[in-house]
Design a protein around this motif. Structure first.
Motif, PDB file in Angstrom:
ATOM      1  N   MET A   1     -30.557  47.006  13.283  1.00  0.00           N
ATOM      2  CA  MET A   1     -31.183  46.101  12.341  1.00  0.00           C
ATOM      3  C   MET A   1     -32.673  46.446  12.245  1.00  0.00           C
ATOM      4  SD  MET A   1     -31.420  41.928  12.205  1.00  0.00           S
ATOM      5  CE  MET A   1     -30.618  41.803  13.744  1.00  0.00           C
ATOM      6  N   THR A   2     -33.179  46.471  11.041  1.00  0.00           N
ATOM      7  CA  THR A   2     -34.598  46.699  10.806  1.00  0.00           C
ATOM      8  C   THR A   2     -35.281  45.350  10.666  1.00  0.00           C
ATOM      9  OG1 THR A   2     -34.116  48.762   9.631  1.00  0.00           O
ATOM     10  CG2 THR A   2     -36.298  47.807   9.302  1.00  0.00           C
ATOM     11  N   GLN A   3     -36.389  45.199  11.371  1.00  0.00           N
ATOM     12  CA  GLN A   3     -37.201  43.998  11.214  1.00  0.00           C
ATOM     13  C   GLN A   3     -38.372  44.366  10.311  1.00  0.00           C
ATOM     14  OE1 GLN A   3     -39.355  42.488  14.655  1.00  0.00           O
ATOM     15  NE2 GLN A   3     -38.954  40.405  13.951  1.00  0.00           N
ATOM     16  N   PHE A   4     -38.380  43.776   9.112  1.00  0.00           N
ATOM     17  CA  PHE A   4     -39.457  44.036   8.158  1.00  0.00           C
ATOM     18  C   PHE A   4     -40.529  42.958   8.268  1.00  0.00           C
ATOM     19  CE2 PHE A   4     -36.125  46.400   5.756  1.00  0.00           C
ATOM     20  CZ  PHE A   4     -36.803  47.600   5.621  1.00  0.00           C
ATOM     21  N   PHE A   5     -41.769  43.407   8.224  1.00  0.00           N
ATOM     22  CA  PHE A   5     -42.920  42.530   8.068  1.00  0.00           C
ATOM     23  C   PHE A   5     -43.383  42.746   6.634  1.00  0.00           C
ATOM     24  CE2 PHE A   5     -42.494  43.323  12.484  1.00  0.00           C
ATOM     25  CZ  PHE A   5     -43.047  42.242  13.165  1.00  0.00           C
ATOM     26  N   LEU A   6     -43.040  41.828   5.747  1.00  0.00           N
ATOM     27  CA  LEU A   6     -43.371  41.960   4.328  1.00  0.00           C
ATOM     28  C   LEU A   6     -44.723  41.307   4.084  1.00  0.00           C
ATOM     29  CD1 LEU A   6     -39.898  41.129   2.755  1.00  0.00           C
ATOM     30  CD2 LEU A   6     -40.838  43.374   3.372  1.00  0.00           C
ATOM     31  N   ILE A   7     -45.699  42.098   3.687  1.00  0.00           N
ATOM     32  CA  ILE A   7     -47.094  41.681   3.620  1.00  0.00           C
ATOM     33  C   ILE A   7     -47.613  41.820   2.191  1.00  0.00           C
ATOM     34  CG2 ILE A   7     -49.424  42.225   4.433  1.00  0.00           C
ATOM     35  CD1 ILE A   7     -47.978  43.509   6.931  1.00  0.00           C
TER      36      ILE A   7
ATOM     37  N   VAL B   1     -37.810  39.807  -4.268  1.00  0.00           N
ATOM     38  CA  VAL B   1     -37.051  39.984  -3.026  1.00  0.00           C
ATOM     39  C   VAL B   1     -36.601  38.620  -2.517  1.00  0.00           C
ATOM     40  CG1 VAL B   1     -37.215  40.657  -0.588  1.00  0.00           C
ATOM     41  CG2 VAL B   1     -38.056  42.199  -2.366  1.00  0.00           C
ATOM     42  N   GLY B   2     -37.502  37.655  -2.482  1.00  0.00           N
ATOM     43  CA  GLY B   2     -37.135  36.306  -2.068  1.00  0.00           C
ATOM     44  C   GLY B   2     -36.041  35.716  -2.930  1.00  0.00           C
ATOM     45  N   ASN B   3     -36.129  35.928  -4.234  1.00  0.00           N
ATOM     46  CA  ASN B   3     -35.092  35.432  -5.140  1.00  0.00           C
ATOM     47  C   ASN B   3     -33.748  36.095  -4.851  1.00  0.00           C
ATOM     48  OD1 ASN B   3     -36.695  33.611  -6.537  1.00  0.00           O
ATOM     49  ND2 ASN B   3     -37.203  35.046  -8.167  1.00  0.00           N
ATOM     50  N   ALA B   4     -33.754  37.407  -4.654  1.00  0.00           N
ATOM     51  CA  ALA B   4     -32.505  38.126  -4.382  1.00  0.00           C
ATOM     52  C   ALA B   4     -31.863  37.618  -3.098  1.00  0.00           C
ATOM     53  CB  ALA B   4     -32.766  39.630  -4.290  1.00  0.00           C
ATOM     54  N   LEU B   5     -32.657  37.419  -2.070  1.00  0.00           N
ATOM     55  CA  LEU B   5     -32.121  36.972  -0.781  1.00  0.00           C
ATOM     56  C   LEU B   5     -31.597  35.541  -0.831  1.00  0.00           C
ATOM     57  CD1 LEU B   5     -34.784  38.551   1.569  1.00  0.00           C
ATOM     58  CD2 LEU B   5     -32.484  39.414   1.060  1.00  0.00           C
ATOM     59  N   ALA B   6     -32.200  34.732  -1.700  1.00  0.00           N
ATOM     60  CA  ALA B   6     -31.780  33.335  -1.824  1.00  0.00           C
ATOM     61  C   ALA B   6     -30.679  33.147  -2.869  1.00  0.00           C
ATOM     62  CB  ALA B   6     -32.981  32.456  -2.167  1.00  0.00           C
ATOM     63  N   GLY B   7     -30.297  34.216  -3.556  1.00  0.00           N
ATOM     64  CA  GLY B   7     -29.257  34.117  -4.576  1.00  0.00           C
ATOM     65  C   GLY B   7     -29.743  33.556  -5.909  1.00  0.00           C
TER      66      GLY B   7
ATOM     67  N   LEU C   1     -38.349  39.609   7.732  1.00  0.00           N
ATOM     68  CA  LEU C   1     -37.018  39.804   7.162  1.00  0.00           C
ATOM     69  C   LEU C   1     -36.238  40.760   8.054  1.00  0.00           C
ATOM     70  CD1 LEU C   1     -34.902  39.682   4.857  1.00  0.00           C
ATOM     71  CD2 LEU C   1     -36.156  41.570   3.784  1.00  0.00           C
ATOM     72  N   ASN C   2     -35.065  40.341   8.475  1.00  0.00           N
ATOM     73  CA  ASN C   2     -34.154  41.235   9.212  1.00  0.00           C
ATOM     74  C   ASN C   2     -33.182  41.841   8.226  1.00  0.00           C
ATOM     75  OD1 ASN C   2     -35.233  40.784  11.814  1.00  0.00           O
ATOM     76  ND2 ASN C   2     -34.121  38.861  11.942  1.00  0.00           N
ATOM     77  N   TRP C   3     -33.009  43.163   8.307  1.00  0.00           N
ATOM     78  CA  TRP C   3     -32.177  43.911   7.361  1.00  0.00           C
ATOM     79  C   TRP C   3     -31.176  44.734   8.152  1.00  0.00           C
ATOM     80  CZ3 TRP C   3     -32.942  43.866   2.007  1.00  0.00           C
ATOM     81  CH2 TRP C   3     -32.132  44.737   1.280  1.00  0.00           C
ATOM     82  N   PRO C   4     -29.907  44.794   7.793  1.00  0.00           N
ATOM     83  CA  PRO C   4     -29.376  44.144   6.608  1.00  0.00           C
ATOM     84  C   PRO C   4     -29.319  42.628   6.778  1.00  0.00           C
ATOM     85  CG  PRO C   4     -27.621  45.238   7.819  1.00  0.00           C
ATOM     86  CD  PRO C   4     -28.902  45.559   8.527  1.00  0.00           C
ATOM     87  N   VAL C   5     -29.403  41.969   5.658  1.00  0.00           N
ATOM     88  CA  VAL C   5     -29.373  40.514   5.642  1.00  0.00           C
ATOM     89  C   VAL C   5     -27.943  40.072   5.899  1.00  0.00           C
ATOM     90  CG1 VAL C   5     -29.796  38.485   4.238  1.00  0.00           C
ATOM     91  CG2 VAL C   5     -31.278  40.486   4.025  1.00  0.00           C
ATOM     92  N   GLN C   6     -27.781  39.133   6.800  1.00  0.00           N
ATOM     93  CA  GLN C   6     -26.443  38.629   7.145  1.00  0.00           C
ATOM     94  C   GLN C   6     -25.994  37.556   6.194  1.00  0.00           C
ATOM     95  OE1 GLN C   6     -24.780  40.253   9.459  1.00  0.00           O
ATOM     96  NE2 GLN C   6     -26.581  41.483   9.881  1.00  0.00           N
TER      97      GLN C   6
END
Length: 185
Positions: A1-7, A155-161, A180-185
């Motif tokens: 899992m990749t841990q992203f720091f989105l800045i 990105v936030g919209n995509a993750l929240a549907g 953000l942890n990727w891949p998103v579960q």
């Protein structure tokens, strides 16, 4: 899992002047530089394995400041660039009111009637493809990504549907971080 720091990058002159930046650039203000330095201090205890930035100056400069403590190769990725706002870039709300009126529809539909305006679904595909690509390059790693407000919103919209053009995801503040942890579960 990749841990992203989105800045999101630090404050710019055009942010302060109320000008829409998009794919154009303006330098960080003194406040923006201070925000980046404060963020760098906050992140200095964090073990990062990779640092990426949008090729736009404001994101690269923010990443350079973060990297004063991280000392990583600073890589740019075109997929991290901000949305293109076409003919509205560099303009304030009191300039070209007919285009700004069209721009207000961006939270209701995918595309708006502004020449050169990048549709939200296109930006969303680009952003999500970029994150997937960075994950493939850095599985099981901590990766900082310095990018832009609208990029982060889709990105936030995509993750929240939510629809890519939705305003359901709030605009991230300058020099702030979302994990953000990727891949998103």
């Amino acid at each position: 899992m990749t841990q992203f720091f989105l800045i999101r990058h630090g404050e710019t002159q055009w942010n302060r002047q109320g000008r829409l930046q998009g794919s154009q650039d303006s330098p960080l203000t003194e406040t923006g530089l201070a925000q980046a330095h404060s963020l760098a201090q906050d992140l200095r205890q964090q073990r990062l394995d990779a640092l990426y930035a949008s090729p736009l100056l404001r994101a690269r400069r923010t990443a350079e400041i973060i990297n004063q403590y991280q000392r990583l190769p600073l890589l740019t990725h075109p997929g991290l660039s901000e949305r293109n706002f076409g003919d509205l870039e560099g303009r304030r709300r009191d300039e070209r009111p007919e285009l700004w009126q069209a721009m207000t529809l961006r939270f209701q539909q995918n595309s708006v009637d502004v020449p050169g305006f990048e549709p939200a679904d296109s930006l969303s595909r680009r952003a999500m493809t970029t994150l997937a690509s960075l994950h493939q390059c850095h599985p099981d790693a901590s990766v900082a990504v310095v990018t832009h407000g609208e990029w982060l919103r889709v990105v936030g919209n995509a993750l929240a549907g939510h629809a890519p053009w939705s305003d359901a995801t709030e605009l991230q503040g300058n020099a702030s971080v979302v994990m953000l942890n990727w891949p998103v579960q």
